[in-house]
Structure formats: structure tokens, C-alpha cells
Design a protein around this motif. Sequence first.
Motif, PDB file in Angstrom:
ATOM      1  N   ASP A  29       0.836  -1.200   0.000  1.00 19.79           N
ATOM      2  CA  ASP A  29       0.000   0.000   0.000  1.00 19.79           C
ATOM      3  C   ASP A  29       0.876   1.258   0.000  1.00 19.79           C
ATOM      4  OD1 ASP A  29      -2.486  -1.465   2.193  1.00 19.79           O
ATOM      5  OD2 ASP A  29      -2.277  -1.497   0.022  1.00 19.79           O
ATOM      6  N   ALA A  30       0.329   2.348  -0.497  1.00 16.31           N
ATOM      7  CA  ALA A  30       1.117   3.543  -0.733  1.00 16.31           C
ATOM      8  C   ALA A  30       1.118   4.508   0.431  1.00 16.31           C
ATOM      9  CB  ALA A  30       0.594   4.258  -1.977  1.00 16.31           C
ATOM     10  N   GLY A  31       0.751   4.109   1.616  1.00 17.51           N
ATOM     11  CA  GLY A  31       0.819   5.006   2.755  1.00 17.51           C
ATOM     12  C   GLY A  31      -0.251   6.065   2.734  1.00 17.51           C
ATOM     13  N   ILE A  32      -1.454   5.696   2.331  1.00 20.00           N
ATOM     14  CA  ILE A  32      -2.586   6.618   2.300  1.00 20.00           C
ATOM     15  C   ILE A  32      -3.654   6.100   3.253  1.00 20.00           C
ATOM     16  CG2 ILE A  32      -4.333   7.724   0.855  1.00 20.00           C
ATOM     17  CD1 ILE A  32      -2.619   6.940  -1.576  1.00 20.00           C
ATOM     18  N   THR A  33      -4.108   6.972   4.115  1.00 23.92           N
ATOM     19  CA  THR A  33      -5.164   6.621   5.058  1.00 23.92           C
ATOM     20  C   THR A  33      -6.323   7.574   4.879  1.00 23.92           C
ATOM     21  OG1 THR A  33      -3.522   5.856   6.672  1.00 23.92           O
ATOM     22  CG2 THR A  33      -5.758   6.243   7.473  1.00 23.92           C
ATOM     23  N   GLN A  34      -7.487   7.009   4.665  1.00 22.69           N
ATOM     24  CA  GLN A  34      -8.683   7.831   4.548  1.00 22.69           C
ATOM     25  C   GLN A  34      -9.559   7.632   5.779  1.00 22.69           C
ATOM     26  OE1 GLN A  34      -9.289   6.952  -0.169  1.00 22.69           O
ATOM     27  NE2 GLN A  34     -10.934   8.052   0.860  1.00 22.69           N
ATOM     28  N   SER A  35     -10.158   8.731   6.258  1.00 20.13           N
ATOM     29  CA  SER A  35     -11.064   8.618   7.393  1.00 20.13           C
ATOM     30  C   SER A  35     -12.199   9.639   7.280  1.00 20.13           C
ATOM     31  CB  SER A  35     -10.304   8.833   8.708  1.00 20.13           C
ATOM     32  OG  SER A  35      -9.690  10.104   8.732  1.00 20.13           O
ATOM     33  N   PRO A  36     -13.413   9.259   7.699  1.00 20.87           N
ATOM     34  CA  PRO A  36     -13.766   7.904   8.099  1.00 20.87           C
ATOM     35  C   PRO A  36     -13.890   6.988   6.891  1.00 20.87           C
ATOM     36  CG  PRO A  36     -15.731   9.282   8.025  1.00 20.87           C
ATOM     37  CD  PRO A  36     -14.559  10.193   7.738  1.00 20.87           C
ATOM     38  N   ARG A  37     -13.889   5.703   7.107  1.00 16.80           N
ATOM     39  CA  ARG A  37     -14.056   4.759   6.003  1.00 16.80           C
ATOM     40  C   ARG A  37     -15.530   4.608   5.637  1.00 16.80           C
ATOM     41  NH1 ARG A  37     -10.652   0.898   4.780  1.00 16.80           N
ATOM     42  NH2 ARG A  37     -11.937   0.912   2.887  1.00 16.80           N
ATOM     43  N   HIS A  38     -16.399   4.768   6.601  1.00  9.12           N
ATOM     44  CA  HIS A  38     -17.833   4.682   6.362  1.00  9.12           C
ATOM     45  C   HIS A  38     -18.536   5.734   7.193  1.00  9.12           C
ATOM     46  CE1 HIS A  38     -17.560   0.742   4.305  1.00  9.12           C
ATOM     47  NE2 HIS A  38     -16.587   0.518   5.164  1.00  9.12           N
ATOM     48  N   LYS A  39     -19.505   6.397   6.568  1.00 12.34           N
ATOM     49  CA  LYS A  39     -20.253   7.407   7.307  1.00 12.34           C
ATOM     50  C   LYS A  39     -21.643   7.532   6.717  1.00 12.34           C
ATOM     51  CE  LYS A  39     -20.122  12.149   9.051  1.00 12.34           C
ATOM     52  NZ  LYS A  39     -20.183  11.703  10.472  1.00 12.34           N
ATOM     53  N   VAL A  40     -22.622   7.651   7.621  1.00 13.06           N
ATOM     54  CA  VAL A  40     -23.998   7.956   7.234  1.00 13.06           C
ATOM     55  C   VAL A  40     -24.328   9.295   7.858  1.00 13.06           C
ATOM     56  CG1 VAL A  40     -26.403   7.251   7.312  1.00 13.06           C
ATOM     57  CG2 VAL A  40     -24.611   5.508   7.161  1.00 13.06           C
ATOM     58  N   THR A  41     -24.825  10.202   7.051  1.00 13.97           N
ATOM     59  CA  THR A  41     -25.132  11.532   7.554  1.00 13.97           C
ATOM     60  C   THR A  41     -26.476  11.987   7.002  1.00 13.97           C
ATOM     61  OG1 THR A  41     -24.200  13.738   7.902  1.00 13.97           O
ATOM     62  CG2 THR A  41     -24.054  12.833   5.675  1.00 13.97           C
ATOM     63  N   GLU A  42     -26.998  13.040   7.601  1.00 12.70           N
ATOM     64  CA  GLU A  42     -28.291  13.549   7.160  1.00 12.70           C
ATOM     65  C   GLU A  42     -28.110  14.697   6.171  1.00 12.70           C
ATOM     66  OE1 GLU A  42     -30.989  12.454  11.079  1.00 12.70           O
ATOM     67  OE2 GLU A  42     -30.573  14.559  10.602  1.00 12.70           O
ATOM     68  N   THR A  43     -29.077  14.828   5.312  1.00 12.81           N
ATOM     69  CA  THR A  43     -29.086  15.929   4.348  1.00 12.81           C
ATOM     70  C   THR A  43     -28.971  17.252   5.079  1.00 12.81           C
ATOM     71  OG1 THR A  43     -30.449  14.671   2.797  1.00 12.81           O
ATOM     72  CG2 THR A  43     -30.422  17.051   2.550  1.00 12.81           C
ATOM     73  N   GLY A  44     -28.104  18.118   4.558  1.00  7.04           N
ATOM     74  CA  GLY A  44     -27.939  19.439   5.127  1.00  7.04           C
ATOM     75  C   GLY A  44     -26.844  19.560   6.162  1.00  7.04           C
ATOM     76  N   THR A  45     -26.279  18.450   6.567  1.00 13.38           N
ATOM     77  CA  THR A  45     -25.208  18.518   7.566  1.00 13.38           C
ATOM     78  C   THR A  45     -23.852  18.626   6.876  1.00 13.38           C
ATOM     79  OG1 THR A  45     -25.003  16.118   7.665  1.00 13.38           O
ATOM     80  CG2 THR A  45     -26.522  17.147   9.214  1.00 13.38           C
ATOM     81  N   PRO A  46     -22.887  19.246   7.546  1.00  9.41           N
ATOM     82  CA  PRO A  46     -21.539  19.305   6.976  1.00  9.41           C
ATOM     83  C   PRO A  46     -20.788  18.004   7.233  1.00  9.41           C
ATOM     84  CG  PRO A  46     -21.607  20.526   9.015  1.00  9.41           C
ATOM     85  CD  PRO A  46     -23.007  20.049   8.778  1.00  9.41           C
ATOM     86  N   VAL A  47     -19.941  17.648   6.286  1.00  7.74           N
ATOM     87  CA  VAL A  47     -19.149  16.426   6.401  1.00  7.74           C
ATOM     88  C   VAL A  47     -17.734  16.729   5.927  1.00  7.74           C
ATOM     89  CG1 VAL A  47     -18.839  14.053   5.599  1.00  7.74           C
ATOM     90  CG2 VAL A  47     -21.155  14.954   5.941  1.00  7.74           C
ATOM     91  N   THR A  48     -16.769  16.231   6.661  1.00  8.39           N
ATOM     92  CA  THR A  48     -15.371  16.367   6.248  1.00  8.39           C
ATOM     93  C   THR A  48     -14.724  15.000   6.171  1.00  8.39           C
ATOM     94  OG1 THR A  48     -15.102  18.596   7.128  1.00  8.39           O
ATOM     95  CG2 THR A  48     -13.108  17.302   6.806  1.00  8.39           C
ATOM     96  N   LEU A  49     -14.118  14.728   5.032  1.00  4.49           N
ATOM     97  CA  LEU A  49     -13.343  13.506   4.837  1.00  4.49           C
ATOM     98  C   LEU A  49     -11.869  13.876   4.847  1.00  4.49           C
ATOM     99  CD1 LEU A  49     -15.375  11.890   1.914  1.00  4.49           C
ATOM    100  CD2 LEU A  49     -15.737  11.643   4.378  1.00  4.49           C
ATOM    101  N   ARG A  50     -11.092  13.014   5.459  1.00  6.26           N
ATOM    102  CA  ARG A  50      -9.670  13.309   5.597  1.00  6.26           C
ATOM    103  C   ARG A  50      -8.839  12.295   4.836  1.00  6.26           C
ATOM    104  NH1 ARG A  50      -5.643  11.835  10.210  1.00  6.26           N
ATOM    105  NH2 ARG A  50      -3.982  13.383   9.989  1.00  6.26           N
TER     106      ARG A  50
END
Lengths: 116, 112
Positions: free
Chosen positions: A1-22
Amino acid sequence: DAGITQSPRHKVTETGTPVTLRCHQTENHRYMYWYRQDPGHGLRLIHYSYGVKDTDKGEVSDGYSVSRSKTEDFLLTLESATSSQTSVYFCAISVVGVWLPGNTIYFGEGSWLTVV
Amino acid sequence: GESVGLHLPTLSVQEGDNSIINCAYSNSASDYFIWYKQESGKGPQFIIDIRSNMDKRQGQRVTVLLNKTVKHLSLQIAATQPGDSAVYFCAETFQGAQKLVFGQGTRLTINP
């Protein structure tokens, strides 16, 4: 693997809410990318970064913003999530720009986002 | 606009046979092409690439052929193994571009 980490791996959110993926990389690569993957559309570029604080739009950037304050981190923000943003999001990194010789683009494992 | 597509969405082959996955592209300015393999639940993985100054490039069990005249790209996998089961994407770009344009993908299934 190339040393990449994504978070979160799974997320359920509601319409209109802010979300940040890292996206976090340990390779010290200059270029970082955010793609989304949807059935029938393949992978499409949202935003990319070519250095700290240097970012640009891709082909499907509406509704998304990004930030890169450190070489190793690239954040993707959905200011107000919509159901159309339900997708799998992939971060990718490369040493140089996509076209240049010696380049290989490595992808992370993906973040599954569901907006209900 | 530029686009990359695949002729077949699915391909089933017998284990041990050779597989050929095809890709058509429409942007005549594209001069760098990459094949990716994506296994279920994982990110795309680089397989092999080719630039437009070549028409063939070989890797371990894989060969990419480029026909610029008809804007066609193919990936050949020799002696297909169960571990080759995945979705395969071609991607294209061109000088100065900062993005890859991906095709829709072909699902390769290996029959025992």
C-alpha cells in the motif's frame, strides 16, 4: 500500500449537515486528489492539490471544498450534504503531476458516504 | 469533450486462459494511458501505463497495446488466475493536464 489513510471509512449523515473527509499520506508526495466513484460514471475528479495551500477544481467540484494546510493532509468538505453526494470517495497521491514521466498515482482504500 | 469508454462491461474467462480488456478513447490529444485494477471494497491499483510514443508495453503477465489510429487501448492478461478477478479501468490524460479521465470499467470474472 502507498501510505494513504482515509477517514472515516464509512459514514452515514443527514441531508444538510456538513461532512469532512480526511486523507493522510506518509509519502510526502506533492500532489493529492479527491475522486468520487459512482455506478455508470466511473471515477471523477473533484479537487486536487499541487502543494500546501495550492488547490484547484476538478470536473465535479460543485458542493465541495478542500483544504491542504500540511503536505500530508488533504481535507474534503461537503458544506451541506445532499443525497446526490452519496458516493465512494477516493483520495489519491502522486509525486508529480499526472502526465509527467515517472509518475504513478496511488489510491487510498475509499470512504463510503451515505447521505439520507 | 474528452471521454474514455470500454467496449464490454463484463468479461468471463476460464482460469488459465488469456484475457483481453478493451478501451476506446475519444480525445486525440491524449498521450498517456494507464490501466488500473480495482478489487471489491478497495481503491484502484496501478497495473501498467503506456505513452503515445509506444504501441506496446509489457509487464509481468500483462501487456498493453495502443492503437492511436483508431484510438483504442487494450490490456492483455496472460494465464488468468482467480486473483485477477476485479474491475479494470483505463484512464487517459495529456500533456499539461492535471486530471485522469477514467473509463466505466470492465468486470473480469474467472471461471474455475
